[in-house]
Motif scaffolding. Structure first.
Motif, mmCIF file in Angstrom:
data_model
loop_
_atom_site.group_PDB
_atom_site.id
_atom_site.type_symbol
_atom_site.label_atom_id
_atom_site.label_comp_id
_atom_site.label_asym_id
_atom_site.label_seq_id
_atom_site.Cartn_x
_atom_site.Cartn_y
_atom_site.Cartn_z
ATOM 1 N N PHE A 57 36.311 6.606 55.162
ATOM 2 C CA PHE A 57 35.413 6.590 54.003
ATOM 3 C C PHE A 57 34.303 5.585 54.283
ATOM 4 C CE2 PHE A 57 35.285 6.396 49.040
ATOM 5 C CZ PHE A 57 33.940 6.720 49.092
ATOM 6 N N TYR A 58 33.344 6.043 55.041
ATOM 7 C CA TYR A 58 32.222 5.172 55.408
ATOM 8 C C TYR A 58 31.010 6.038 55.682
ATOM 9 C CZ TYR A 58 29.237 2.171 58.275
ATOM 10 O OH TYR A 58 28.162 1.493 58.785
ATOM 11 N N PHE A 59 29.996 5.874 54.843
ATOM 12 C CA PHE A 59 28.738 6.587 55.007
ATOM 13 C C PHE A 59 27.632 5.569 55.213
ATOM 14 C CE2 PHE A 59 31.463 9.432 52.646
ATOM 15 C CZ PHE A 59 31.227 10.658 53.242
ATOM 16 N N ARG A 60 27.138 5.504 56.435
ATOM 17 C CA ARG A 60 26.083 4.528 56.743
ATOM 18 C C ARG A 60 24.793 4.894 56.025
ATOM 19 N NH1 ARG A 60 24.633 2.691 62.907
ATOM 20 N NH2 ARG A 60 22.817 1.397 62.424
ATOM 21 N N ARG A 61 24.507 6.188 55.946
ATOM 22 C CA ARG A 61 23.354 6.697 55.208
ATOM 23 C C ARG A 61 23.805 7.866 54.356
ATOM 24 N NH1 ARG A 61 21.143 5.492 60.274
ATOM 25 N NH2 ARG A 61 19.361 4.043 60.200
ATOM 26 N N MET A 62 22.977 8.224 53.390
ATOM 27 C CA MET A 62 23.300 9.358 52.532
ATOM 28 C C MET A 62 23.247 10.644 53.354
ATOM 29 S SD MET A 62 24.113 10.294 49.432
ATOM 30 C CE MET A 62 23.556 8.979 48.351
ATOM 31 N N PRO A 63 24.340 11.393 53.414
ATOM 32 C CA PRO A 63 24.315 12.656 54.156
ATOM 33 C C PRO A 63 23.442 13.690 53.460
ATOM 34 C CG PRO A 63 26.383 12.409 52.978
ATOM 35 C CD PRO A 63 25.638 11.120 52.800
ATOM 36 N N GLU A 64 23.077 14.726 54.202
ATOM 37 C CA GLU A 64 22.252 15.778 53.609
ATOM 38 C C GLU A 64 22.968 16.418 52.425
ATOM 39 O OE1 GLU A 64 20.889 18.635 56.401
ATOM 40 O OE2 GLU A 64 19.890 17.163 57.685
ATOM 41 N N ASP A 65 24.256 16.610 52.567
ATOM 42 C CA ASP A 65 25.047 17.160 51.464
ATOM 43 C C ASP A 65 25.838 16.018 50.829
ATOM 44 O OD1 ASP A 65 26.544 18.558 49.665
ATOM 45 O OD2 ASP A 65 27.644 19.760 51.147
ATOM 46 N N MET A 66 25.362 15.522 49.693
ATOM 47 C CA MET A 66 26.014 14.382 49.060
ATOM 48 C C MET A 66 27.393 14.730 48.512
ATOM 49 S SD MET A 66 24.157 13.904 45.357
ATOM 50 C CE MET A 66 22.778 13.060 46.079
ATOM 51 N N THR A 67 27.745 16.027 48.517
ATOM 52 C CA THR A 67 29.087 16.414 48.101
ATOM 53 C C THR A 67 30.141 15.773 48.998
ATOM 54 O OG1 THR A 67 28.164 18.535 47.395
ATOM 55 C CG2 THR A 67 30.557 18.384 47.507
ATOM 56 N N GLU A 68 29.783 15.499 50.258
ATOM 57 C CA GLU A 68 30.713 14.844 51.179
ATOM 58 C C GLU A 68 31.124 13.475 50.637
ATOM 59 O OE1 GLU A 68 29.344 14.735 55.229
ATOM 60 O OE2 GLU A 68 28.207 16.585 54.984
ATOM 61 N N VAL A 69 30.156 12.760 50.078
ATOM 62 C CA VAL A 69 30.449 11.438 49.522
ATOM 63 C C VAL A 69 31.358 11.579 48.309
ATOM 64 C CG1 VAL A 69 29.466 9.306 48.599
ATOM 65 C CG2 VAL A 69 28.218 10.599 50.333
ATOM 66 N N PHE A 70 30.994 12.502 47.409
ATOM 67 C CA PHE A 70 31.792 12.640 46.188
ATOM 68 C C PHE A 70 33.210 13.112 46.501
ATOM 69 C CE2 PHE A 70 33.371 14.972 42.476
ATOM 70 C CZ PHE A 70 33.355 13.931 41.556
ATOM 71 N N ALA A 71 33.373 13.964 47.514
ATOM 72 C CA ALA A 71 34.712 14.421 47.888
ATOM 73 C C ALA A 71 35.591 13.244 48.284
ATOM 74 C CB ALA A 71 34.619 15.431 49.022
ATOM 75 N N LYS A 72 35.010 12.257 48.986
ATOM 76 C CA LYS A 72 35.772 11.068 49.369
ATOM 77 C C LYS A 72 36.092 10.199 48.152
ATOM 78 C CE LYS A 72 36.399 11.490 53.770
ATOM 79 N NZ LYS A 72 37.781 11.602 54.295
ATOM 80 N N ILE A 73 35.138 10.126 47.223
ATOM 81 C CA ILE A 73 35.374 9.373 45.988
ATOM 82 C C ILE A 73 36.532 9.992 45.218
ATOM 83 C CG2 ILE A 73 34.380 8.714 43.759
ATOM 84 C CD1 ILE A 73 31.622 8.716 45.145
ATOM 85 N N TYR A 74 36.480 11.292 45.070
ATOM 86 C CA TYR A 74 37.526 12.019 44.332
ATOM 87 C C TYR A 74 38.885 11.814 44.990
ATOM 88 C CZ TYR A 74 39.687 15.890 41.759
ATOM 89 O OH TYR A 74 40.490 16.648 40.948
ATOM 90 N N GLU A 75 38.912 11.898 46.305
ATOM 91 C CA GLU A 75 40.158 11.718 47.048
ATOM 92 C C GLU A 75 40.710 10.311 46.852
ATOM 93 O OE1 GLU A 75 41.378 11.464 51.755
ATOM 94 O OE2 GLU A 75 39.784 12.850 51.161
ATOM 95 N N SER A 76 39.813 9.321 46.761
ATOM 96 C CA SER A 76 40.238 7.929 46.638
ATOM 97 C C SER A 76 40.860 7.619 45.284
ATOM 98 C CB SER A 76 39.046 6.996 46.877
ATOM 99 O OG SER A 76 38.512 7.171 48.177
ATOM 100 N N PHE A 77 40.618 8.457 44.279
ATOM 101 C CA PHE A 77 41.213 8.242 42.965
ATOM 102 C C PHE A 77 42.715 8.519 42.956
ATOM 103 C CE2 PHE A 77 36.900 9.132 40.822
ATOM 104 C CZ PHE A 77 36.617 7.781 40.777
ATOM 105 N N GLY A 78 43.207 9.172 43.990
ATOM 106 C CA GLY A 78 44.636 9.474 44.036
ATOM 107 C C GLY A 78 44.950 10.807 43.382
ATOM 108 N N GLU A 79 46.174 10.970 42.948
ATOM 109 C CA GLU A 79 46.632 12.222 42.354
ATOM 110 C C GLU A 79 46.187 12.305 40.897
ATOM 111 O OE1 GLU A 79 47.677 15.735 41.705
ATOM 112 O OE2 GLU A 79 47.946 14.926 43.734
ATOM 113 N N ILE A 80 45.108 13.046 40.674
ATOM 114 C CA ILE A 80 44.574 13.185 39.311
ATOM 115 C C ILE A 80 44.396 14.654 38.947
ATOM 116 C CG2 ILE A 80 43.406 10.956 39.349
ATOM 117 C CD1 ILE A 80 40.808 12.424 39.989
#
Length: 464
Positions: free
Chosen positions: A325-348
């Motif tokens: 979970f490390y993004f040095r710059r914003m990727p073209e598809d910011m969904t990649e970032v949110f997918a990692k955020i969602y995953e980090s919340f655990g079982e929800i």
């Protein structure tokens, strides 16, 4: 020749032919008389009958054939809908024309609006009759009638969510010090989360019964107004810096921070559940993933109908949370970032999720993938912090032309604000690295930055 048979009746002689004639004449006379009577009495008789029928109908009307009831669609519970909500800017709340105009300007896909009842700085925006609200002295001078705003929104087809900030409040503590965190002791001055010069602010004390009642009274006002949901924010403690001087009251050490907030949320939830009002817990997703304990416990465990983590995508770029979970710059598809955020919340997966996004500076096309991702995860929708440029596509400031060169000292991307718990990067480092022709990378646990030649022959920090 046939002879008549003569019968004798007492003193008369009976002639059968004459009797028949007389009988026929009598019948004719009687029939004519009856016909005449009927002819002349028909019209007044029928008129009398009609009048009588009218009286009977008026006194005992014949029931009409019942009509089939019109089809009424079954009402869908708020959290069973797909919600697209927008926060109404505070400045649009105090004038009914501004409020109505704002609602008219919203996109067709918007299904709900969020109305602030108590803002992040503690301002109570609406007119309340609660004694605790009057004692707090935090009401806005142009406080509006909550019911009128809710009715206006619902008449236009919107569901209504009211937002209430709880203990994150820098207004009421100045007017009702018994509700505030104190410095070192009960008789101490107000505790501030930073120095006065740095804009330090007081906070409501989560351990204070008076502070809890103050917030509960505002919640009761929302419930009485029959809103669809209440979004509770600010259910937290200040950052840890300086908390060793914070005084919460006698016996506070016997109850953990997580326990005191969790118990308070249970009180709110038990009051709302009997009325059918949905309680949604809001919290900062960055703080949770960073491991900060400002909520005392995992807010996904609070008693609630739904959960609304606040997500500012920019906060998750340039910081290493884990090896994957490390993004040095914003990727073209910011969904990649949110997918990692969602995953980090655990079982929800089993929870009703309604995340809050701040997409200021982005365009709708850039964020479309996030909404598709949420739909795949069966989220209940999302809430957007209103940004005019995002909704209208019109930038607040003119874009820099592509041919216009960017000066070397200007960063390519804006420098992200450093979280309070992370030491700030010094503008003039104590130890200047040796100059090299290529960029030299400096790293820390929380940030990545570079040193580069400036116009004066020295080195300066730039964001990559």
């Amino acid at each position: 020749m046939k002879r008549y048979k003569v019968k004798h009746y007492r003193s008369r002689i009976y002639n059968p032919i004459r009797g028949k004639i007389i009988k026929g004449v009598l019948i004719g006379v009687i029939a004519a008389a009856l016909f005449g009577i009927g002819w002349f009495s028909y019209e007044p008789l029928m008129q009398a009958i009609n009048e009588k029928n009218k009286e009977i109908i008026q006194q005992d009307p014949v029931p009409e054939k019942p009509q089939e009831p019109a089809y009424v669609p079954e009402e869908v519970e708020f959290l069973e809908k797909e919600t697209v909500a927008v926060c109404v800017p505070e400045e649009k709340l105090y004038n009914s024309i501004d409020f109505y105009s704002f609602l008219k300007s919203l996109d067709e896909e918007v299904t709900a609006v969020v109305i602030d009842m108590k803002t992040k700085d503690g301002t109570v925006t609406y007119s309340s009759n609660q004694v605790s609200v009057a004692n707090a002295g935090a009401s806005h001078e142009n406080a509006f009638l909550l019911d009128s705003r809710i009715k206006a929104a619902k008449d236009m087809g919107f569901d209504v969510i009211t937002r209430i900030y709880a203990f994150e409040d820098s207004t009421a503590p100045y007017n009702a010090t018994d509700m505030a965190i104190r410095y070192e002791s009960e008789d101490g001055i107000l505790w501030l989360d930073d120095s006065v010069d740095n804009g330090g602010k007081p906070w409501l004390n989560p351990y204070s019964d008076t502070a809890q009642k103050y917030i509960l009274d505002i919640v009761y006002d929302a419930i009485d107004s029959e809103v669809d949901a209440i979004l509770l924010e600010g259910l937290r403690f200040p950052e840890e810096d300086g908390m060793e001087y914070a005084y919460f009251g006698v016996g506070a050490e016997e109850t953990s921070k997580g326990e005191v907030i969790s118990n308070f949320v249970k009180r709110i939830y038990s009051s709302a559940v009997i009325t059918g009002t949905n309680i949604i817990i809001g919290f900062d997703g960055y703080e949770i993933i960073s491991g900060n304990e400002i909520y005392g416990t995992d807010p996904f465990g609070f008693s609630a109908d739904g959960y609304a983590p606040f997500i500012d995508i920019d906060n998750f770029v340039g910081k290493k949370f884990s090896d994957d979970f490390y993004f040095r710059r914003m990727p073209e598809d910011m969904t990649e970032v949110f997918a990692k955020i969602y995953e980090s919340f655990g079982e929800i997966s089993g929870l009703n999720l309604l995340p809050v996004f701040d997409f200021g500076g982005f365009e709708k096309e850039e964020t479309a993938g996030i909404f598709e991702f949420l739909e795949e995860k069966n989220a209940k929708g999302f809430i957007l912090i209103y940004d005019e440029a995002y909704f209208t596509g019109v930038p607040e400031e003119p874009a820099v032309p592509e041919e216009e060169p960017i000066t070397p000292s200007a960063p390519v991307q804006p420098v992200q604000p450093v979280q309070p718990s992370v030491p700030s990067v010094p503008s003039e480092p104590e130890k200047v690295p040796e100059k090299e022709e290529t960029l030299e990378e400096e790293t820390s646990e929380d940030n990545i930055y570079y040193w580069e030649d400036d116009d004066d022959g020295g080195l300066e920090w730039v964001d990559p």
